[in-house]
Design a protein around this motif. Structure first.
Motif, PDB file in Angstrom:
ATOM      1  N   LYS A   3       0.818  -1.223   0.000  1.00 49.00           N
ATOM      2  CA  LYS A   3       0.000   0.000   0.000  1.00 49.00           C
ATOM      3  C   LYS A   3       0.849   1.269   0.000  1.00 49.00           C
ATOM      4  CE  LYS A   3      -4.513  -1.472   1.394  1.00 49.00           C
ATOM      5  NZ  LYS A   3      -5.046  -2.082   2.598  1.00 49.00           N
ATOM      6  N   LYS A   4       1.792   1.338   0.957  1.00 51.78           N
ATOM      7  CA  LYS A   4       2.653   2.524   1.014  1.00 51.78           C
ATOM      8  C   LYS A   4       3.890   2.227   0.166  1.00 51.78           C
ATOM      9  CE  LYS A   4       5.103   5.985   3.240  1.00 51.78           C
ATOM     10  NZ  LYS A   4       6.052   6.192   2.120  1.00 51.78           N
ATOM     11  N   ILE A   5       4.043   2.969  -0.897  1.00 56.85           N
ATOM     12  CA  ILE A   5       5.151   2.682  -1.807  1.00 56.85           C
ATOM     13  C   ILE A   5       6.467   3.151  -1.189  1.00 56.85           C
ATOM     14  CG2 ILE A   5       6.160   3.351  -4.031  1.00 56.85           C
ATOM     15  CD1 ILE A   5       3.305   3.163  -5.166  1.00 56.85           C
ATOM     16  N   PRO A   6       7.434   2.231  -1.005  1.00 58.12           N
ATOM     17  CA  PRO A   6       8.699   2.613  -0.367  1.00 58.12           C
ATOM     18  C   PRO A   6       9.596   3.405  -1.315  1.00 58.12           C
ATOM     19  CG  PRO A   6       8.781   0.308  -1.034  1.00 58.12           C
ATOM     20  CD  PRO A   6       7.397   0.808  -1.382  1.00 58.12           C
ATOM     21  N   HIS A   7      10.577   4.088  -0.729  1.00 62.34           N
ATOM     22  CA  HIS A   7      11.554   4.799  -1.556  1.00 62.34           C
ATOM     23  C   HIS A   7      12.319   3.827  -2.452  1.00 62.34           C
ATOM     24  CE1 HIS A   7      10.693   7.902   1.362  1.00 62.34           C
ATOM     25  NE2 HIS A   7      11.478   8.757   0.746  1.00 62.34           N
ATOM     26  N   ARG A   8      12.616   2.670  -1.908  1.00 62.47           N
ATOM     27  CA  ARG A   8      13.370   1.681  -2.669  1.00 62.47           C
ATOM     28  C   ARG A   8      12.741   0.319  -2.442  1.00 62.47           C
ATOM     29  NH1 ARG A   8      19.705   2.646  -3.058  1.00 62.47           N
ATOM     30  NH2 ARG A   8      19.490   4.631  -4.101  1.00 62.47           N
TER      31      ARG A   8
ATOM     32  N   TYR B  10      17.711  -7.083   2.582  1.00 59.94           N
ATOM     33  CA  TYR B  10      17.375  -5.678   2.770  1.00 59.94           C
ATOM     34  C   TYR B  10      16.137  -5.625   3.654  1.00 59.94           C
ATOM     35  CZ  TYR B  10      20.331  -4.587  -1.276  1.00 59.94           C
ATOM     36  OH  TYR B  10      21.384  -4.453  -2.143  1.00 59.94           O
ATOM     37  N   LEU B  11      16.195  -4.897   4.742  1.00 62.49           N
ATOM     38  CA  LEU B  11      14.978  -4.674   5.523  1.00 62.49           C
ATOM     39  C   LEU B  11      13.985  -3.913   4.647  1.00 62.49           C
ATOM     40  CD1 LEU B  11      16.500  -3.463   8.926  1.00 62.49           C
ATOM     41  CD2 LEU B  11      15.822  -5.794   8.284  1.00 62.49           C
ATOM     42  N   THR B  12      12.714  -4.083   4.910  1.00 61.98           N
ATOM     43  CA  THR B  12      11.723  -3.231   4.244  1.00 61.98           C
ATOM     44  C   THR B  12      11.678  -1.888   4.994  1.00 61.98           C
ATOM     45  OG1 THR B  12       9.931  -3.963   5.658  1.00 61.98           O
ATOM     46  CG2 THR B  12      10.342  -5.255   3.661  1.00 61.98           C
ATOM     47  N   GLU B  13      11.062  -0.903   4.391  1.00 62.69           N
ATOM     48  CA  GLU B  13      10.986   0.398   5.074  1.00 62.69           C
ATOM     49  C   GLU B  13      10.285   0.275   6.431  1.00 62.69           C
ATOM     50  OE1 GLU B  13      11.173   3.711   1.516  1.00 62.69           O
ATOM     51  OE2 GLU B  13       9.590   3.872   3.000  1.00 62.69           O
ATOM     52  N   ASP B  14       9.302  -0.587   6.508  1.00 62.07           N
ATOM     53  CA  ASP B  14       8.591  -0.802   7.778  1.00 62.07           C
ATOM     54  C   ASP B  14       9.508  -1.356   8.860  1.00 62.07           C
ATOM     55  OD1 ASP B  14       6.308  -0.062   6.551  1.00 62.07           O
ATOM     56  OD2 ASP B  14       5.511  -2.106   6.287  1.00 62.07           O
ATOM     57  N   GLN B  15      10.490  -2.120   8.422  1.00 60.00           N
ATOM     58  CA  GLN B  15      11.374  -2.770   9.399  1.00 60.00           C
ATOM     59  C   GLN B  15      12.551  -1.884   9.804  1.00 60.00           C
ATOM     60  OE1 GLN B  15      12.272  -6.107   6.884  1.00 60.00           O
ATOM     61  NE2 GLN B  15      10.776  -7.452   7.863  1.00 60.00           N
ATOM     62  N   TYR B  78      17.632   9.229   4.900  1.00 56.98           N
ATOM     63  CA  TYR B  78      18.186   7.871   5.041  1.00 56.98           C
ATOM     64  C   TYR B  78      17.614   6.954   3.956  1.00 56.98           C
ATOM     65  CZ  TYR B  78      20.573   8.287   9.635  1.00 56.98           C
ATOM     66  OH  TYR B  78      21.430   8.600  10.659  1.00 56.98           O
ATOM     67  N   LYS B  79      16.335   7.156   3.651  1.00 53.48           N
ATOM     68  CA  LYS B  79      15.680   6.256   2.686  1.00 53.48           C
ATOM     69  C   LYS B  79      16.184   6.454   1.257  1.00 53.48           C
ATOM     70  CE  LYS B  79      11.582   5.836   5.562  1.00 53.48           C
ATOM     71  NZ  LYS B  79      10.215   6.384   5.797  1.00 53.48           N
ATOM     72  N   ASN B  80      16.982   7.513   1.033  1.00 53.89           N
ATOM     73  CA  ASN B  80      17.622   7.655  -0.278  1.00 53.89           C
ATOM     74  C   ASN B  80      18.673   6.572  -0.509  1.00 53.89           C
ATOM     75  OD1 ASN B  80      16.249   9.777  -1.400  1.00 53.89           O
ATOM     76  ND2 ASN B  80      17.860  11.297  -1.121  1.00 53.89           N
ATOM     77  N   TYR B  81      19.156   5.935   0.555  1.00 54.48           N
ATOM     78  CA  TYR B  81      20.181   4.898   0.361  1.00 54.48           C
ATOM     79  C   TYR B  81      20.072   3.757   1.366  1.00 54.48           C
ATOM     80  CZ  TYR B  81      22.611   7.018   4.304  1.00 54.48           C
ATOM     81  OH  TYR B  81      22.912   7.502   5.553  1.00 54.48           O
ATOM     82  N   ARG B  82      19.312   3.919   2.406  1.00 56.96           N
ATOM     83  CA  ARG B  82      19.135   2.864   3.382  1.00 56.96           C
ATOM     84  C   ARG B  82      17.802   2.151   3.121  1.00 56.96           C
ATOM     85  NH1 ARG B  82      23.220   3.292   6.626  1.00 56.96           N
ATOM     86  NH2 ARG B  82      22.575   1.324   7.526  1.00 56.96           N
ATOM     87  N   PRO B  83      17.582   0.968   3.648  1.00 55.60           N
ATOM     88  CA  PRO B  83      18.535   0.190   4.438  1.00 55.60           C
ATOM     89  C   PRO B  83      19.705  -0.288   3.582  1.00 55.60           C
ATOM     90  CG  PRO B  83      16.670  -1.166   3.829  1.00 55.60           C
ATOM     91  CD  PRO B  83      16.333   0.238   3.422  1.00 55.60           C
ATOM     92  N   GLY B 113      30.198   6.715  -0.702  1.00 54.04           N
ATOM     93  CA  GLY B 113      31.037   5.518  -0.725  1.00 54.04           C
ATOM     94  C   GLY B 113      31.320   4.916   0.633  1.00 54.04           C
ATOM     95  N   SER B 114      30.697   5.441   1.682  1.00 55.04           N
ATOM     96  CA  SER B 114      30.970   4.896   3.012  1.00 55.04           C
ATOM     97  C   SER B 114      29.828   5.191   3.972  1.00 55.04           C
ATOM     98  CB  SER B 114      32.264   5.490   3.578  1.00 55.04           C
ATOM     99  OG  SER B 114      32.009   6.756   4.157  1.00 55.04           O
ATOM    100  N   HIS B 115      30.008   4.690   5.206  1.00 55.25           N
ATOM    101  CA  HIS B 115      29.022   4.881   6.264  1.00 55.25           C
ATOM    102  C   HIS B 115      28.932   6.335   6.731  1.00 55.25           C
ATOM    103  CE1 HIS B 115      32.859   4.789   8.288  1.00 55.25           C
ATOM    104  NE2 HIS B 115      32.297   5.253   9.375  1.00 55.25           N
ATOM    105  N   LYS B 116      29.851   7.186   6.329  1.00 58.24           N
ATOM    106  CA  LYS B 116      29.922   8.553   6.871  1.00 58.24           C
ATOM    107  C   LYS B 116      28.609   9.316   6.707  1.00 58.24           C
ATOM    108  CE  LYS B 116      34.416   8.727   7.958  1.00 58.24           C
ATOM    109  NZ  LYS B 116      34.944   9.055   9.282  1.00 58.24           N
ATOM    110  N   LEU B 117      27.872   8.980   5.672  1.00 63.00           N
ATOM    111  CA  LEU B 117      26.633   9.702   5.396  1.00 63.00           C
ATOM    112  C   LEU B 117      25.629   9.614   6.551  1.00 63.00           C
ATOM    113  CD1 LEU B 117      25.350  11.340   3.089  1.00 63.00           C
ATOM    114  CD2 LEU B 117      24.702   9.199   1.991  1.00 63.00           C
ATOM    115  N   ASN B 118      25.681   8.521   7.307  1.00 67.69           N
ATOM    116  CA  ASN B 118      24.712   8.339   8.400  1.00 67.69           C
ATOM    117  C   ASN B 118      24.758   9.476   9.412  1.00 67.69           C
ATOM    118  OD1 ASN B 118      24.040   5.816   7.296  1.00 67.69           O
ATOM    119  ND2 ASN B 118      25.654   4.782   8.458  1.00 67.69           N
ATOM    120  N   SER B 119      25.949   9.929   9.731  1.00 66.54           N
ATOM    121  CA  SER B 119      26.060  11.030  10.698  1.00 66.54           C
ATOM    122  C   SER B 119      26.007  12.386  10.003  1.00 66.54           C
ATOM    123  CB  SER B 119      27.359  10.910  11.513  1.00 66.54           C
ATOM    124  OG  SER B 119      27.414  11.928  12.490  1.00 66.54           O
ATOM    125  N   ALA B 120      26.489  12.459   8.780  1.00 65.92           N
ATOM    126  CA  ALA B 120      26.463  13.729   8.040  1.00 65.92           C
ATOM    127  C   ALA B 120      25.028  14.242   7.922  1.00 65.92           C
ATOM    128  CB  ALA B 120      27.069  13.541   6.649  1.00 65.92           C
TER     129      ALA B 120
END
Lengths: 460, 460
Positions: A3-8, B10-15, B78-83, B113-120
């Motif tokens: 239902k909710k379309i995810p970013h990825r 890959y976790l889903t967005e819900d997870q 975060y959802k631009n590249y995570r999970p 290219g690295s985990h740095k984005l999480n805190s940036a």
């Protein structure tokens, strides 16, 4: 249906396609047969054996089998980086204030940085299966060489890459990555082949060309016991392998309860485009749906929009079979634009035929407009696109802006084929305002047309 | 629980986790307070306001709140590249013929290219929320600068990056990527700050240092109205943001019905390590589980294995607060090894305290052994690892080989923090056999220890 379309959306392994789809099987009018340049007769599988391994020669000429099982060994390596995500560009949509829903299939999340790996794995696997001793190929910008190096390393096949000397010198890191994966990388032209020595004798200072690198790679393959040659685009077999992109996209869209009104892909040789559009073109050919399908090419190398639909050689050296395709002539030299992967004189025969028969559209876009789109996209979607991929972004944005004007809530799907980490010279030129939009004149194009092959009884 | 463990989960967005986990809250003995170098007194949030934005200053000093909600705006980016995927290294396991199950959390699938984005992203967001006019930072190898550029571009915050001049000149593409994301990139030392001008006057030909770049970035922030300074590692706040890595890993492992016997991370400043191990260390601190936790550092910069657990400055310029940590002394100059991100003289105070109190192990590995592991991993897993990440790969392989010897079927989890596209100079040196394994002598280390700060009543 989610239902909710995810970013990825990533398919699970269970949901991953296990078959390639062969678009030719559903084409009422097939692409014209490739011709043997020596005889002017249609090419038979056996004619291709000296150059290609046998399974691939058959895939090249098979225009009837709809679905082809992907061997387990290939699926196993695909799982090192696939499935690739189907992304919903929520941030881009907001920035554009468009009612359109924009999706992109992102193929850049692997070490080769592009979709090229999908076919490289297949070609390396079949080479191993046939017991070959090694492979040769050429690479320009380096994505194909990198992809094939990864695949050959995985399957334990020695690989020799002829890399256009200009790239060899300008992109030493590309060379290093290939070497990390165990490939032998040779600057082309080289003294390792007759073709290379001839060119070096005539012009010792040349920085090489893709055409010359192809000639060297083919010569090396046919003159080395147990070696064959592989190619990363244009060929029917490559489009077949790349159908994994489209099959995953279609499956993901189905899970989301979506279907694209418009499918957009950048077009150089046509491999990513052919792969992305495969299942949507199938639906169009079989009357199940009628999405608009758009090929985006650079205005500097406009094979579909300004080329001729005729028989031509696939390479500059005129040693390959001839294919009927939209072409600017195999002697056409595109300006040294930066979107390296789209600088091919022709277009895959399958794409050419579909375009000729009215199943798809084509647009040509100028380079600075492409980089405007690339940087805009990067800001909102946090991905640095390859210049090639940014051609598709440009047209996707243009279509989304049209939706804003008309209020139509269209669903747009485009292919984001790769990342731009090795293309920063082009981005620099864009930032510094030194990028130009070269468009060939009619006279420029005529020179290429003048050199088209003459084939008695077929093309005079 | 999933029965057949996929290559990549890959976790889903819900997870996806919606909270960061603050490891300090579960530590019975907290890391020692940071000290104000001017007064020798524990730092208060207000002391940090001139440099850091307020929310981050509070996060820096908060050692009681266990879980902190991640703001929606941060989750959105975060959802631009995570999970990020949790990968099962089936191919590596087969190649090693080990009974061990090897998992890795891959943080390299994003443009930085690295985990740095999480805190940036978190730091850029809080800056925007506070209405700041801009941010400054420094970057060495460029991953942090790239990550922060992406985040600032997304949130619309101007950013000035002081880039160590040696990197600025050697890695022009890193600079271009930051500029593509709108950052102003200045080679350090520069004439834009007092600190830079002083160093240039003394040594006009210097290629700069991270310490100098930090000094310039901090000076620029405190002397520019509405600007603050941000840092990509070492700090408590950074480890907090990086806990997203561990939280996702723990969730994915739970879904798979797995739990690691051994958790391995490379350790420079400690940010990725602190993030990856967070929930597993929580389980250890609260008595729920007892995984082995291993920090892997370069033998050339062995802060945990050969440093002292004392108060020291976080920067070479001695302008930051002092933290109690394992350190080689802030004047220690590591050899110009290639794994740039691990060349820090100290170790995050949280990691230092946990190591000191016996909750984790540390090993130091030599560079050529790290690159052997990197190329072996690349062959089978089709990912080109960053040299930093390859430290963790080395130890994961070593542990898997031990399992082969003992027959134990252990579950190993390691952090694959990033990709090595910009580190090909180091790979080249490895291929060419010109890489060396510099290990500092005791005398080398003593020079750094001789310069440790003296703090009346605390550290004489």
């Amino acid at each position: 249906m989610i239902k909710k379309i995810p970013h990825r959306l990533y398919l699970t392994e269970d949901q991953m396609p296990t078959q390639w789809y062969n678009l030719r099987a559903d084409m009422k009018e097939k692409p014209e047969a490739m011709l043997n340049p020596a005889t002017g007769k249609p090419v038979q599988p056996e004619d291709l054996y000296p150059v290609f391994c046998e399974k691939l020669a058959h895939q090249e000429l098979d225009d009837t089998t709809r679905y082809i099982d992907i061997p387990d060994e290939i699926l196993e390596m695909y799982k090192n980086y696939r499935p690739s995500p189907l992304c919903r560009a929520y941030n881009l949509e907001r920035a554009l204030e468009t009612p359109a829903k924009i999706y992109y299939k992102f193929e850049g999340n692997n070490t080769s940085g592009s979709h090229k790996l999908n076919s490289a794995i297949a070609q390396a696997y079949y080479a191993k299966e046939q017991g070959l001793k090694g492979l040769t190929t050429e690479t320009g910008a380096g994505q194909w060489g990198t992809a094939l190096s990864e695949a050959c390393c995985y399957f334990g096949i020695p690989l020799t890459v002829y890399m256009v000397k200009a790239s060899y010198e300008q992109k030493p890191f590309r060379k290093s990555i290939m070497e990390t994966f165990g490939a032998a990388v040779i600057a082309s032209p080289s003294s390792t082949t007759e073709a290379g020595r001839k060119i070096l004798a005539e012009n010792p200072d040349t920085t090489g060309s893709l055409g010359c690198a192809i000639s060297e790679a083919v010569e090396k393959a046919v003159t080395t016991e147990g070696y064959k040659y592989v190619l990363g685009s244009v060929l029917n077999q490559v489009l077949l392998h790349q159908s994994i992109i489209g099959m995953e996209s279609a499956k993901a869209m189905e899970i989301l309860g979506e279907y694209p009104d418009i499918v957009i892909g950048c077009a150089g040789g046509g491999s990513n485009l052919g792969g992305l559009i495969a299942p949507f073109m199938r639906d169009k050919l079989t009357g199940k749906a009628s999405p608009r399908i758009i090929a985006v090419e650079p205005a500097s190398c406009p094979s579909l929009t300004r080329g001729k639909f005729v028989y031509d050689f696939c390479d500059t050296g005129k040693i390959t079979p001839m294919a009927k395709m939209y072409t600017l002539g195999c002697t056409f030299t595109p300006s040294p634009i930066h979107a390296g992967g789209l600088r091919y004189h022709g277009m895959a025969p399958i794409i050419s035929k579909l375009y000729h028969d009215g199943y798809m559209e084509a647009v040509a876009v100028e380079q600075t407009k492409v980089f405007e789109a690339a940087t805009f996209f990067a800001k909102y979607e946090s991905i640095l696109p390859a210049p090639e991929s940014a051609h598709a972004i440009r047209t996707a944005i243009d279509e989304a802006i049209k939706c804003k004007e008309t209020g139509e809530e269209k669903t747009i799907l485009f292919g984001l084929t790769g990342t731009g980490f090795f293309d920063m010279t082009a981005y620099n030129a864009f930032h510094e305002g030194t990028m130009n939009d070269y468009i060939p004149t009619d006279e420029d194009l005529q020179k290429g047309f003048d050199n088209l092959p003459k084939i008695p009884g077929i093309q005079e």
